[in-house]
Design a protein around this motif. Structure first.
Motif, PDB file in Angstrom:
ATOM      1  N   THR A  41      -5.314   4.679  -5.403  1.00 58.14           N
ATOM      2  CA  THR A  41      -5.733   3.802  -4.359  1.00 58.14           C
ATOM      3  C   THR A  41      -4.721   3.182  -3.624  1.00 58.14           C
ATOM      4  O   THR A  41      -3.665   3.252  -3.936  1.00 58.14           O
ATOM      5  CB  THR A  41      -6.447   2.687  -5.102  1.00 58.14           C
ATOM      6  N   ASP A  42      -5.079   2.751  -2.227  1.00 58.64           N
ATOM      7  CA  ASP A  42      -4.148   2.161  -1.422  1.00 58.64           C
ATOM      8  C   ASP A  42      -4.022   0.731  -1.371  1.00 58.64           C
ATOM      9  O   ASP A  42      -4.147  -0.044  -0.485  1.00 58.64           O
ATOM     10  CB  ASP A  42      -4.461   2.807   0.199  1.00 58.64           C
ATOM     11  N   ASP A  43      -3.877   0.191  -2.886  1.00 56.46           N
ATOM     12  CA  ASP A  43      -3.769  -1.093  -2.876  1.00 56.46           C
ATOM     13  C   ASP A  43      -2.647  -1.907  -2.608  1.00 56.46           C
ATOM     14  O   ASP A  43      -1.249  -1.207  -2.866  1.00 56.46           O
ATOM     15  CB  ASP A  43      -4.224  -1.301  -4.499  1.00 56.46           C
ATOM     16  N   VAL A  44      -2.473  -3.138  -2.232  1.00 54.46           N
ATOM     17  CA  VAL A  44      -1.316  -3.897  -1.674  1.00 54.46           C
ATOM     18  C   VAL A  44      -0.610  -4.269  -2.733  1.00 54.46           C
ATOM     19  O   VAL A  44       0.494  -4.867  -2.769  1.00 54.46           O
ATOM     20  CB  VAL A  44      -1.853  -4.636  -0.642  1.00 54.46           C
ATOM     21  N   ARG A  45      -1.227  -4.265  -3.986  1.00 50.76           N
ATOM     22  CA  ARG A  45      -0.405  -4.757  -5.219  1.00 50.76           C
ATOM     23  C   ARG A  45       0.439  -3.685  -5.840  1.00 50.76           C
ATOM     24  O   ARG A  45       1.172  -4.007  -6.904  1.00 50.76           O
ATOM     25  CB  ARG A  45      -1.484  -5.258  -6.279  1.00 50.76           C
ATOM     26  N   ASN A  46       0.194  -2.367  -5.423  1.00 52.77           N
ATOM     27  CA  ASN A  46       1.229  -1.235  -5.627  1.00 52.77           C
ATOM     28  C   ASN A  46       2.571  -1.594  -5.665  1.00 52.77           C
ATOM     29  O   ASN A  46       3.155  -2.278  -5.042  1.00 52.77           O
ATOM     30  CB  ASN A  46       0.914  -0.272  -4.745  1.00 52.77           C
ATOM     31  N   MET A  81       0.004   2.185  -8.483  1.00 49.34           N
ATOM     32  CA  MET A  81      -1.423   2.453  -8.110  1.00 49.34           C
ATOM     33  C   MET A  81      -1.626   3.631  -7.572  1.00 49.34           C
ATOM     34  O   MET A  81      -1.304   3.747  -6.156  1.00 49.34           O
ATOM     35  CB  MET A  81      -2.164   1.272  -7.633  1.00 49.34           C
ATOM     36  N   ALA A 135       0.825  -1.100   0.043  1.00 51.32           N
ATOM     37  CA  ALA A 135      -0.019   0.041  -0.083  1.00 51.32           C
ATOM     38  C   ALA A 135       0.739   1.234   0.161  1.00 51.32           C
ATOM     39  O   ALA A 135       1.848   1.191   0.784  1.00 51.32           O
ATOM     40  CB  ALA A 135      -0.916  -0.062   1.285  1.00 51.32           C
TER      41      ALA A 135
END
Length: 163
Positions: free
Chosen positions: A144-149, A141, A104
């Motif tokens: 958004t605060d996406d963990v895949r970033n 990303m 994130a």
């Protein structure tokens, strides 16, 4: 996280937008700079890869309570006319630690903490005469605060002096 040491061999040129703010409002200023550089990217000549942007910071962050600068840029080759209101930067060849962060965006500070610890444990120290930079691409990303970033972090380093 994975860290490696690299030595760049050429001067890299960047063109982009400067964000200048106190740390408390830097996130907002950086987002404005990002949107402006992307919106105005057609004005920038010779962009190496339109899918890749860079966040570049001078070595004045640590313990700085005043204004901080952050540059949102594209790498260019060769450097041509710089659009009105934009800046150009040159990064000289040097040694960097490269941290590959996945997680994130709100937890990015953990990558810097991990890097600082790794550098200290492996006989290096920050070379605070050069710019730090982050590389953002299609795996980053921002909205958004996406963990895949995914973000790649480059920190200038040198071997620790024991004087």
């Amino acid at each position: 996280m994975k860290i490696e040491i690299i030595q760049t061999s050429t001067i890299s040129s960047f063109v982009g937008v400067r964000a200048s703010s106190l740390m408390s409002n830097l996130g907002n200023a950086v987002n404005q700079a990002l949107h402006e550089v992307v919106r105005r990217s057609d004005e920038i000549g010779n962009i190496r890869n339109r899918e890749v942007t860079y966040g570049i910071t001078p070595p004045n962050y640590k313990g700085n309570d005043g204004l901080l600068d952050f540059y949102y840029c594209y790498e260019v080759e060769p450097l041509s006319n710089v659009p009105h209101g934009m800046v150009h930067l040159h990064l000289l060849p040097r040694v960097y630690s490269v941290t590959y962060y996945r997680g994130a965006a709100s937890k990015l500070v953990t990558a810097y903490e991990f890097t600082s610890k790794w550098i200290a444990e492996n006989g290096y120290e920050y070379d605070d005469v050069s710019y730090y930079f982050e590389r953002y691409d299609e795996k980053t990303m921002r909205e958004t605060d996406d963990v895949r970033n995914e973000i790649t972090i480059y920190c200038p380093i040198k071997e620790k002096s024991f004087v």
